[in-house]
Design an enzyme around this catalytic site. Structure first.
Site, mmCIF file in Angstrom:
data_model
loop_
_atom_site.group_PDB
_atom_site.id
_atom_site.type_symbol
_atom_site.label_atom_id
_atom_site.label_comp_id
_atom_site.label_asym_id
_atom_site.label_seq_id
_atom_site.Cartn_x
_atom_site.Cartn_y
_atom_site.Cartn_z
ATOM 1 N N SER A 368 -3.676 -1.788 1.638
ATOM 2 C CA SER A 368 -4.484 -0.632 2.019
ATOM 3 C C SER A 368 -3.835 -0.015 3.242
ATOM 4 O O SER A 368 -3.693 -0.678 4.270
ATOM 5 C CB SER A 368 -5.918 -1.058 2.355
ATOM 6 O OG SER A 368 -6.624 0.026 2.920
ATOM 7 N N ARG A 369 -3.419 1.256 3.122
ATOM 8 C CA ARG A 369 -2.700 1.879 4.242
ATOM 9 C C ARG A 369 -3.664 2.377 5.311
ATOM 10 O O ARG A 369 -3.237 2.923 6.312
ATOM 11 C CB ARG A 369 -1.810 3.012 3.723
ATOM 12 C CG ARG A 369 -0.717 2.481 2.809
ATOM 13 C CD ARG A 369 0.335 3.501 2.473
ATOM 14 N NE ARG A 369 1.211 2.956 1.445
ATOM 15 C CZ ARG A 369 1.137 3.249 0.162
ATOM 16 N NH1 ARG A 369 0.224 4.105 -0.265
ATOM 17 N NH2 ARG A 369 1.953 2.706 -0.698
ATOM 18 N N VAL A 370 -4.970 2.217 5.090
ATOM 19 C CA VAL A 370 -5.951 2.511 6.147
ATOM 20 C C VAL A 370 -6.263 1.205 6.862
ATOM 21 O O VAL A 370 -6.294 1.137 8.084
ATOM 22 C CB VAL A 370 -7.222 3.148 5.554
ATOM 23 C CG1 VAL A 370 -8.302 3.279 6.611
ATOM 24 C CG2 VAL A 370 -6.901 4.511 4.960
#
Length: 508
Positions: A368-370
């Site tokens: 998850s790039r968040v």
């Protein structure tokens, strides 16, 4: 008497005007070719791209190819009643969908017509299917968590409100199950923070969609869910507009300041429908016969997922697109496209699924790039090192297969990894609250499972949750209310787990 040059010009212009077709004639065209859900029309001079045109008999079409001497239209219904030489009229409307609060709890087609037999829908406004996504100034960073109720995802691949998280894997690996669980889990969330959910079924069997609707109804999730259905028997044009229709419904609620979760199931079939239409419209094919603008098609759709700024009401649209791979090949054209557009992916592996690990989330390839910025602090503290621990376990387990003698620390890591892998297994349609997830993962990461047999881990979890709900509900309430895992809350958890250990051993 000589005529002045300017008078000659005005006379010529008057004569030309007499022979110009009237505006009415330019709004009407003639069908010159029809077949395979495509009609070519001559004479619609002022038609716009994506405008609805009327073929009569209740059949509408959408103008897609605006060529020099004809317009290529895709039909929104059967082409059997359309004949060459038939009259086509402009409607002047770019394709849109009627929306309103009445749409919640309903099953509709991509044109907004009800499919559930519960009567007509009361529309409050028409939302255009294709709009420009909100700009950077209109947004704010993604920082609120969206709980799926799935331990493996909320702990290692956290999703935030306004994020685009791809669910990718082969067929029959549990992709839809994850999305449905995320929708059902909204029932566990206080109404003020709950998402309105939209499930877009693209190119599935009608029986499959009916099963999804039944499941959502049985769990009480249809109270806050809209199902947009374009099944395999529908024309490719309806499959093409289905995700845009679902997105337009979501944006209607997002601009009212509400949180929306939308599932596109799945964009592989959406791309195939677009490829079919494009090839019939004689657009040049590119890689794997998909037209080159299929990337733009999906990026335009997924870019509309965002968290609006407080000045715009602070609503959010979270997208969970689903992509089906062939033989775990994530390097194919459509998978790589959507991976590059989204903010991370949950990769489901068929080997894990077949070995009994469900959900079959591949820890190494899922990301998850968040990440932590959209994760509850209690969860982050409990599961902070979980991903690294599992990766190290998998590497050590590979060595152990060859009969290598391992030191005590490596043996301890393998034992812990086996129990954590078992603990992350979860039944379908059984999402957990945040407090329950934190409690269970705390037990795993703090060594409470180390002296329990791997085969008994799931039994331990089940009994622990039942014991806590019945005897120590105050611990769950404290975990739900806690912004951080304070020493006081940790002490309560330790006391609970110590007390339960004696109960569990006595019951064996």
């Amino acid at each position: 008497m000589a005529i002045r040059p300017e008078e000659i010009t005005s006379i010529i212009q008057e004569k030309i005007a007499q022979f110009k077709p009237s505006a009415d004639i330019s709004e009407v065209g003639t069908v010159i070719q029809v077949g395979d859900g495509i009609a070519r029309v001559h004479g619609l001079q002022n038609v716009k791209a994506s405008e609805l045109v009327d073929f009569g008999n209740g059949i509408k079409g959408m103008a897609m190819n605006l060529e020099y001497d004809n317009v290529g239209c895709v039909l929104m219904g059967p082409d059997t009643q359309i004949k060459e030489g038939g009259v086509v009229k402009r409607t002047g409307e770019v394709i849109s969908i009627p929306v309103g609060k009445d749409v919640i709890g309903r099953v509709v087609d991509p044109l907004g017509l009800p499919l559930d037999g519960k009567g007509p829908l009361k529309a409050e406004k028409n939302m255009p299917l294709d709009i420009v996504a909100p700009g950077i100034i209109d947004r704010q960073p993604v920082k609120q968590p969206l709980q799926t109720g799935i331990k493996a995802i909320d702990s290692m691949v956290p999703i935030g409100k306004g994020q685009r998280e791809l669910i990718i894997g082969d067929r029959q690996t549990g992709k839809t199950a994850i999305a449905i669980d995320a929708i059902i889990n909204q029932k566990n969330i206080p109404e003020k923070e709950r998402c309105i959910c939209i499930y877009v079924a693209i190119g599935q069997k009608q029986s499959t969609v009916a099963q999804v609707v039944k499941t959502l109804t049985d769990f009480g999730a249809m109270d806050y869910t809209v199902v947009v259905s374009a099944t395999a028997s529908d024309p490719a044009s309806l499959l093409y507009i289905a995700p845009y229709a679902g997105c337009a419904i979501g944006e209607y609620f997002m601009w009212q300041g509400k949180d929306v979760l939308i599932v596109y199931d799945d964009l592989s079939k959406h791309a195939q429908a677009y490829r079919q239409m494009s090839l019939l419209l004689r657009r040049p094919p590119g890689r794997e016969a998909y037209p080159g603008d299929v990337f733009y098609l999906h990026s335009r759709l997924l870019e509309r997922a965002c968290k609006l700024s407080n000045e715009n009401g602070g609503g959010s649209l979270t997208a969970l697109p689903i992509i089906e791979t062939q033989a775990n090949d994530v390097s194919a054209y459509i998978p790589t496209n959507v991976i590059s557009i989204t903010d991370g992916q949950i990769y489901l592996e068929s080997n894990l699924f077949l070995s009994g690990i469900k959900p079959a989330v591949n820890v190494g390839l899922s990301v998850s790039r968040v990440g932590g910025s959209a994760q509850r602090k209690t969860m982050r503290k409990v599961a902070g090192t979980l991903r690294i621990d599992l990766s190290q376990y998998q590497e050590l387990a590979g060595f152990a297969q060859f009969g290598s003698e391992l030191d005590k620390e490596s043996q301890r890591q393998i034992a812990r990894g086996q129990r954590m892998t078992e603990l992350l297994k979860q039944n379908q349609y059984a999402p957990l609250t945040v407090a329950e997830e934190v409690l269970v993962l705390y037990a795993g990461t703090h060594g409470y499972l180390d002296d329990i047999a791997v085969a008994e881990v799931l039994s331990y979890e089940k009994q622990l949750l039942a014991f806590t709900r019945a005897e120590h509900k105050e611990v769950l309430d404290a975990l739900n209310a806690a912004a951080e895992l304070t020493a006081e809350v940790e002490q309560k958890i330790n006391e609970l787990l110590d007390g339960f250990k004696t109960v569990f051993k006595a019951g064996k």
